[in-house]
Design a protein around this motif. Sequence first.
Motif, short mmCIF file in Angstrom:
data_model
loop_
_atom_site.label_atom_id
_atom_site.label_comp_id
_atom_site.label_asym_id
_atom_site.label_seq_id
_atom_site.Cartn_x
_atom_site.Cartn_y
_atom_site.Cartn_z
N TYR A 147 0.85 -1.19 0.00
CA TYR A 147 0.00 0.00 0.00
C TYR A 147 0.88 1.24 0.00
O TYR A 147 1.97 1.25 0.59
N ARG A 148 0.41 2.29 -0.65
CA ARG A 148 1.11 3.57 -0.65
C ARG A 148 0.24 4.58 0.09
O ARG A 148 -0.80 5.01 -0.43
N PRO A 149 0.63 4.96 1.29
CA PRO A 149 -0.20 5.91 2.05
C PRO A 149 -0.22 7.28 1.39
O PRO A 149 0.81 7.80 0.99
N ALA A 150 -1.42 7.83 1.27
CA ALA A 150 -1.57 9.17 0.68
C ALA A 150 -1.79 10.22 1.75
O ALA A 150 -1.52 11.40 1.52
N ALA A 151 -2.30 9.79 2.91
CA ALA A 151 -2.57 10.74 3.99
C ALA A 151 -2.68 9.97 5.29
O ALA A 151 -2.72 8.73 5.32
N LEU A 152 -2.70 10.73 6.38
CA LEU A 152 -2.96 10.17 7.70
C LEU A 152 -4.36 10.60 8.13
O LEU A 152 -4.76 11.74 7.90
N LEU A 153 -5.08 9.68 8.74
CA LEU A 153 -6.44 9.96 9.18
C LEU A 153 -6.46 9.99 10.70
O LEU A 153 -6.07 9.01 11.36
N ASN A 154 -6.88 11.12 11.25
CA ASN A 154 -6.96 11.26 12.70
C ASN A 154 -8.35 10.85 13.16
O ASN A 154 -9.33 11.57 12.98
N ASP A 167 -4.79 5.01 1.88
CA ASP A 167 -4.25 5.15 0.53
C ASP A 167 -5.17 6.03 -0.31
O ASP A 167 -6.20 6.52 0.16
N LYS A 168 -4.80 6.25 -1.56
CA LYS A 168 -5.53 7.19 -2.41
C LYS A 168 -6.95 6.74 -2.71
O LYS A 168 -7.79 7.54 -3.11
N ASN A 169 -7.24 5.44 -2.52
CA ASN A 169 -8.58 4.91 -2.76
C ASN A 169 -9.45 4.92 -1.51
O ASN A 169 -10.57 4.42 -1.53
N GLY A 170 -8.92 5.48 -0.43
CA GLY A 170 -9.70 5.56 0.80
C GLY A 170 -9.62 4.33 1.67
O GLY A 170 -10.39 4.20 2.63
N ARG A 229 -13.15 12.65 -0.91
CA ARG A 229 -13.09 14.02 -1.44
C ARG A 229 -11.80 14.72 -0.98
O ARG A 229 -11.15 15.40 -1.77
N ALA A 230 -11.43 14.51 0.27
CA ALA A 230 -10.17 15.08 0.77
C ALA A 230 -8.98 14.47 0.05
O ALA A 230 -8.00 15.17 -0.29
N LEU A 231 -9.03 13.16 -0.22
CA LEU A 231 -7.93 12.49 -0.92
C LEU A 231 -7.83 12.97 -2.37
O LEU A 231 -6.74 13.04 -2.93
N GLU A 232 -8.98 13.28 -2.97
CA GLU A 232 -8.96 13.82 -4.33
C GLU A 232 -8.22 15.15 -4.36
O GLU A 232 -7.45 15.44 -5.29
#
Length: 283
Positions: A132-139, A147-150, A193-196
């Motif tokens: 997996y390639r993490p796109a963001a961190l979710l708090n 990842d980019k697909n949620g 939407r945030a990942l987009e």
Amino acid sequence: MRIRRPADTNRRPGAGPHQGSSPGGPGRMVYRLAVLLTAAALVAGLAGICILAVWKSICRCEMFRISRITIEGCSHISKEEVMRLSQVTSRSNTLSLDPDRIAASIEQHQWVESVAVRRKLPDHLIISIKEYRPAALLNAGRLYMVDKNGHIFKKLTPEENLDLPIITGVKLDFQEDGRSVSCSGSAAAHILRALELIDMAGRGTRMLGSNNISEINISEDGRLTLYTADKGIPFCFGPQKLRTQFVRAEKILYQLYRSGKYDKVVRVDLAYTEDTAMASLKN
């Protein structure tokens, strides 16, 4: 005087002296068919036993014993961990291995998205890992990687130092199964939407690049507020198309940088009206 024999009243009309059904004819045919079928079954059984014996012999053959294992695509999972999960040893045989079982076992690791296992005869096994390639961190009480697909696939540990945008403000109704975290309903749509938005900022050299995104907050009604990493300036996105608002944000940033007023910005509302944005300055 010649005595005539009485006519045979049981003979079928037109039947000659040697015609008629022979006793036991149909039964004899069934018997022969049964013999042939039994013989065929015996031959097939013996052939199966021979084939099985040959296969077992091949599976014990030293020529097909694993002597080389190539592991590709590992970044966050170690090759030692892949070997442990695969349960392949130096005594394993390439022909007797089950590639699907090996792949399913390795895919239990949280970093692993998919695995391809293939054999290269006589003694080579190749394991290809896609992480997996993490796109963001979710708090969500704790920090999770997404990842980019949620797909929320792993908790962030103290040893994992990732410099990624943080998505906040979402109240998740998630269930943890030991490998991943899932969420449903509007929360999943807001995260996508945030990942987009993060994905748009990460394409090429941007005025508002992903490296300048510190946080994206999601409000209860799904509106996004992006905070820059350098000054913490909020860029407020409305429910309209993200791409249109993102282009608008980059144009405003360019004007602010060029005019030297970037340090005075308090807030940028990208949906002030349907086709207008507004930057609020200090004083």
